[in-house]
Design an enzyme around this catalytic site. Structure first.
Site, PDB file in Angstrom:
ATOM      1  N   ASP A 233      -8.212  -2.505 -11.422  1.00 16.93           N
ATOM      2  CA  ASP A 233      -7.517  -1.607 -12.335  1.00 16.93           C
ATOM      3  C   ASP A 233      -8.385  -0.388 -12.659  1.00 16.93           C
ATOM      4  OD1 ASP A 233      -5.387  -0.990 -14.436  1.00 16.93           O
ATOM      5  OD2 ASP A 233      -7.170  -1.206 -15.690  1.00 16.93           O
TER       6      ASP A 233
ATOM      7  N   GLU B 218      -4.110  -4.866  -7.417  1.00 17.51           N
ATOM      8  CA  GLU B 218      -5.331  -4.500  -8.142  1.00 17.51           C
ATOM      9  C   GLU B 218      -6.486  -5.427  -7.781  1.00 17.51           C
ATOM     10  OE1 GLU B 218      -3.770  -2.312 -12.194  1.00 17.51           O
ATOM     11  OE2 GLU B 218      -4.061  -4.486 -12.245  1.00 17.51           O
TER      12      GLU B 218
END
Length: 259
Positions: free
Chosen positions: A66, A138
């Site tokens: 992220d 992610e």
């Protein structure tokens, strides 16, 4: 005398399920190699981990990915759109790295078939859930970062998200997928969608799931912290399904049969 079946241990179960899928196409789509141990971890959803002896799952890698994703996209938007205000590029970044944006990329690289899921998620089509696809994307980026460092990971991000960055819009974050789905269905002269929502969990922490049907056929399933978000997510998936000529043909045939 009855024979006692030997149940695989967590690690053995992980190895068996992981090796049952050829991950070469996924690595090719990413354009960079990931060591097997990191790739296993990145693809291990918590549902699989919990069902197989509380194995490590990909949530820590998701945390790293992220951060890599956000900085990579922010830097590129800053450089690529020098005349846009901060408020604009902030919204553009949020749209690109949203759950929907990540799930789009995951589907482009056929990530779903590689994710290791528990039985419950498999039964409920977990391989096609936006939340699982986004989180695993992610996690993969986090694995690339750990294996190769920031610059190679940034290069992967910019290549995968190039089209989204090139066509970024400051209004994309608030895309009304339900209206877009209605308009698309109208183009094909198909009936309007029907939404059904359910929820689980305590009142202050409910998770809503919405199914979207056309001609009694489910074309989308979405999740959200409220009914509206779940329906928007389901409509977004329905729009993607309508891009498939086979799905459109099935819906048109179904409608014709009901006339």
């Amino acid at each position: 005398m009855s024979k006692k079946k030997n149940r695989l241990t967590g690690t053995e179960a992980l190895d068996q399920v992981f090796s049952s899928t050829d991950h070469t196409p996924l690595i090719a789509a990413l354009g960079i190699d990931i060591p097997e141990d990191l790739l296993k971890l990145a693809l291990t959803h918590r549902s699989f981990a919990n069902e197989n002896g509380t194995l490590p799952n990909n949530e820590r890698l998701e945390f790293l990915g992220d951060a890599v994703l956000g900085l990579s996209v922010a830097g590129q938007l800053y450089a690529q759109y020098p005349t846009r205000a901060e408020s604009d590029i902030s919204k553009m970044r949020a749209s690109i790295v949203s759950r929907y944006g990540l799930a789009d990329i995951a589907r482009e690289i056929n990530l779903g078939e590689h994710i290791l899921l528990g039985k419950g998620e498999l039964i409920t089509d977990g391989r096609n859930k936006d939340s699982i696809l986004a989180d695993t994307t992610e996690a993969l980026l986090g694995a690339v970062y750990l294996a190769h460092g920031f610059e190679p990971a940034r290069a992967v991000v910019l290549r995968l998200f190039k089209n989204k960055i090139d066509t970024a819009s400051a209004t994309g974050l608030h895309q009304d997928w339900k209206t877009a789905l209605q308009e698309r269905l109208a183009e094909y002269k198909l009936p309007m969608p029907v939404y059904e929502a359910t929820s689980v969990g305590p009142e202050h922490e409910q998770l809503f799931t919405a199914t979207v049907s056309v001609c009694d056929k489910v074309i989308g399933v979405g999740e959200g912290t409220n009914k509206k978000l779940a329906e928007q997510a389901g409509a977004h998936q329905g729009l993607q399904k309508l891009n498939d000529p086979k799905t459109r043909a099935e819906l048109i045939a179904c409608q014709n049969s009901q006339k």
